[in-house]
Design a protein around this motif. Structure first.
Motif, PDB file in Angstrom:
ATOM      1  N   ASP A 108      45.058  33.487  36.405  1.00 37.00           N
ATOM      2  CA  ASP A 108      44.506  34.597  35.626  1.00 37.00           C
ATOM      3  C   ASP A 108      45.482  35.096  34.554  1.00 37.00           C
ATOM      4  O   ASP A 108      45.074  35.405  33.432  1.00 37.00           O
ATOM      5  CB  ASP A 108      44.133  35.762  36.548  1.00 37.00           C
ATOM      6  N   GLY A 148      44.192  43.974  42.679  1.00 41.00           N
ATOM      7  CA  GLY A 148      44.137  44.794  41.477  1.00 41.00           C
ATOM      8  C   GLY A 148      45.037  46.007  41.591  1.00 41.00           C
ATOM      9  O   GLY A 148      45.610  46.473  40.599  1.00 41.00           O
ATOM     10  N   ILE A 151      48.350  44.946  40.588  1.00 42.09           N
ATOM     11  CA  ILE A 151      48.400  44.815  39.127  1.00 42.09           C
ATOM     12  C   ILE A 151      48.677  46.179  38.503  1.00 42.09           C
ATOM     13  O   ILE A 151      49.443  46.298  37.531  1.00 42.09           O
ATOM     14  CB  ILE A 151      47.083  44.234  38.576  1.00 42.09           C
ATOM     15  N   LYS A 152      48.088  47.229  39.066  1.00 39.20           N
ATOM     16  CA  LYS A 152      48.350  48.587  38.579  1.00 39.20           C
ATOM     17  C   LYS A 152      49.824  48.937  38.768  1.00 39.20           C
ATOM     18  O   LYS A 152      50.438  49.580  37.909  1.00 39.20           O
ATOM     19  CB  LYS A 152      47.472  49.587  39.334  1.00 39.20           C
ATOM     20  N   ILE A 170      46.783  38.375  29.684  1.00 40.66           N
ATOM     21  CA  ILE A 170      46.535  39.806  29.818  1.00 40.66           C
ATOM     22  C   ILE A 170      46.815  40.487  28.476  1.00 40.66           C
ATOM     23  O   ILE A 170      47.691  40.052  27.723  1.00 40.66           O
ATOM     24  CB  ILE A 170      47.427  40.433  30.916  1.00 40.66           C
ATOM     25  N   GLU A 184      43.540  44.589  30.111  1.00 44.92           N
ATOM     26  CA  GLU A 184      42.472  43.664  30.481  1.00 44.92           C
ATOM     27  C   GLU A 184      43.054  42.286  30.785  1.00 44.92           C
ATOM     28  O   GLU A 184      43.991  41.835  30.112  1.00 44.92           O
ATOM     29  CB  GLU A 184      41.448  43.528  29.347  1.00 44.92           C
ATOM     30  N   ILE A 185      42.514  41.663  31.798  1.00 44.02           N
ATOM     31  CA  ILE A 185      42.902  40.292  32.139  1.00 44.02           C
ATOM     32  C   ILE A 185      41.759  39.372  31.760  1.00 44.02           C
ATOM     33  O   ILE A 185      40.634  39.541  32.228  1.00 44.02           O
ATOM     34  CB  ILE A 185      43.232  40.156  33.639  1.00 44.02           C
ATOM     35  N   LYS A 189      38.205  44.267  32.418  1.00 45.33           N
ATOM     36  CA  LYS A 189      38.956  45.357  33.020  1.00 45.33           C
ATOM     37  C   LYS A 189      39.451  44.968  34.412  1.00 45.33           C
ATOM     38  O   LYS A 189      38.799  44.209  35.127  1.00 45.33           O
ATOM     39  CB  LYS A 189      38.085  46.612  33.108  1.00 45.33           C
ATOM     40  N   ILE A 190      40.569  45.500  34.778  1.00 46.07           N
ATOM     41  CA  ILE A 190      41.177  45.187  36.066  1.00 46.07           C
ATOM     42  C   ILE A 190      40.455  45.934  37.186  1.00 46.07           C
ATOM     43  O   ILE A 190      40.272  47.146  37.111  1.00 46.07           O
ATOM     44  CB  ILE A 190      42.672  45.556  36.052  1.00 46.07           C
ATOM     45  N   GLU A 191      40.028  45.193  38.208  1.00 38.76           N
ATOM     46  CA  GLU A 191      39.321  45.794  39.339  1.00 38.76           C
ATOM     47  C   GLU A 191      40.282  45.958  40.514  1.00 38.76           C
ATOM     48  O   GLU A 191      40.952  45.002  40.919  1.00 38.76           O
ATOM     49  CB  GLU A 191      38.142  44.908  39.742  1.00 38.76           C
ATOM     50  N   TYR A 196      43.957  38.662  41.947  1.00 37.47           N
ATOM     51  CA  TYR A 196      44.249  37.901  40.735  1.00 37.47           C
ATOM     52  C   TYR A 196      45.369  36.903  41.015  1.00 37.47           C
ATOM     53  O   TYR A 196      46.295  37.190  41.774  1.00 37.47           O
ATOM     54  CB  TYR A 196      44.675  38.851  39.605  1.00 37.47           C
TER      55      TYR A 196
END
Length: 252
Positions: A108, A148, A151-152, A170, A184-185, A189-191, A196
């Protein structure tokens, strides 16, 4: 009988006295500092033996792989640099097919570290030696499956470091104070509850550069591919390098 006991006692006393007379001395240890410099005369036999290997190695390292139209250094941008973008894109392009063939999944995004870029690339012919200077370490590419939510945490880390860590796949837009406005990936939008696949180095995945969000991933795939080898393989297959700073990681 008394005479026999007296003789025995005298015999054992003699043994004890003999043992006590044996002295033990510590071996002497001497140290000498020998400087490795041009004052040391070369060994002709050794020199003749290693010369063919040296010539072959230099020929390999100095062989031209590709052409670079413009000099690249890691200090030429705020949050993304041409050389950083190149390295991240190389990982995406070279590691992607290997990862998909082994797992059926696609990478990703890619995250490397700014400090891992150990040299620039001069304008002109690029050799294998250039790749070794760029990435002298034995770091391998790994793909960490993270949530996700992780990722945050990664985005918070990037806010804090305010550094042009190389990324691919990204897009991150920060405000003037380095706070993330959007991320955004692959255009989405990142969930928080989605996972990922993030390609990085084994050093970073283990928490190097304080990238602790990579530790304890949902899954981890090792593809047995050194980052430097991926760079060399990419250099071999392209005639000219792409030199681009884009909007993948910016402030506005």
């Amino acid at each position: 009988m008394k005479l026999f006991k007296l003789i025995n006692c005298a015999f054992f006393a003699l043994i004890i006295l003999s043992c006590k007379d044996d002295s033990i001395e510590t071996a002497k240890v001497k140290g000498q500092r020998i400087a490795i410099d041009n004052k040391i005369e070369s060994n002709t036999e050794i020199k003749e033996f290693i010369t063919p290997f040296k010539e072959h190695l230099n020929k390999t390292l100095d062989s031209t792989l590709t052409y670079n139209p413009q000099a690249m250094v890691k200090s030429d941008g705020d949050l993304n640099t041409a050389i950083g973008n190149l390295m991240a894109d190389v990982v995406m392009e070279q590691a992607g097919p290997v990862f998909k063939s082994r797992t059926g999944n696609e990478i990703d995004m890619v995250l490397l570290n700014h400090g891992g870029i150990r040299a620039g690339l001069n304008k002109g012919k690029i050799s294998t030696r250039s790749a070794y200077a760029l990435m002298p370490f034995e770091n391998e590419i790994v793909i960490a499956e993270i949530s996700g939510a992780k990722i945050k945490e990664m985005l918070t880390y990037l806010e804090r470091t305010k550094t042009a860590h190389p990324v691919s796949g990204i897009q991150i837009i920060m405000n003037k104070n380095y706070k993330v406005k959007s991320a955004e990936i692959k255009g989405k939008k990142i969930e928080k509850d989605k996972t990922y696949f993030v390609a990085t180095s084994d050093y970073l995945q283990q928490g190097g550069d304080n990238m602790l969000f990579f530790k304890n991933p949902v899954g981890l795939t090792k593809i047995d591919y050194k980052l430097r080898n991926a760079i060399i393989d990419y250099f071999k297959k392209v005639d000219t390098l792409k030199v681009t700073k884009d909007n993948r990681f910016i402030r506005q």
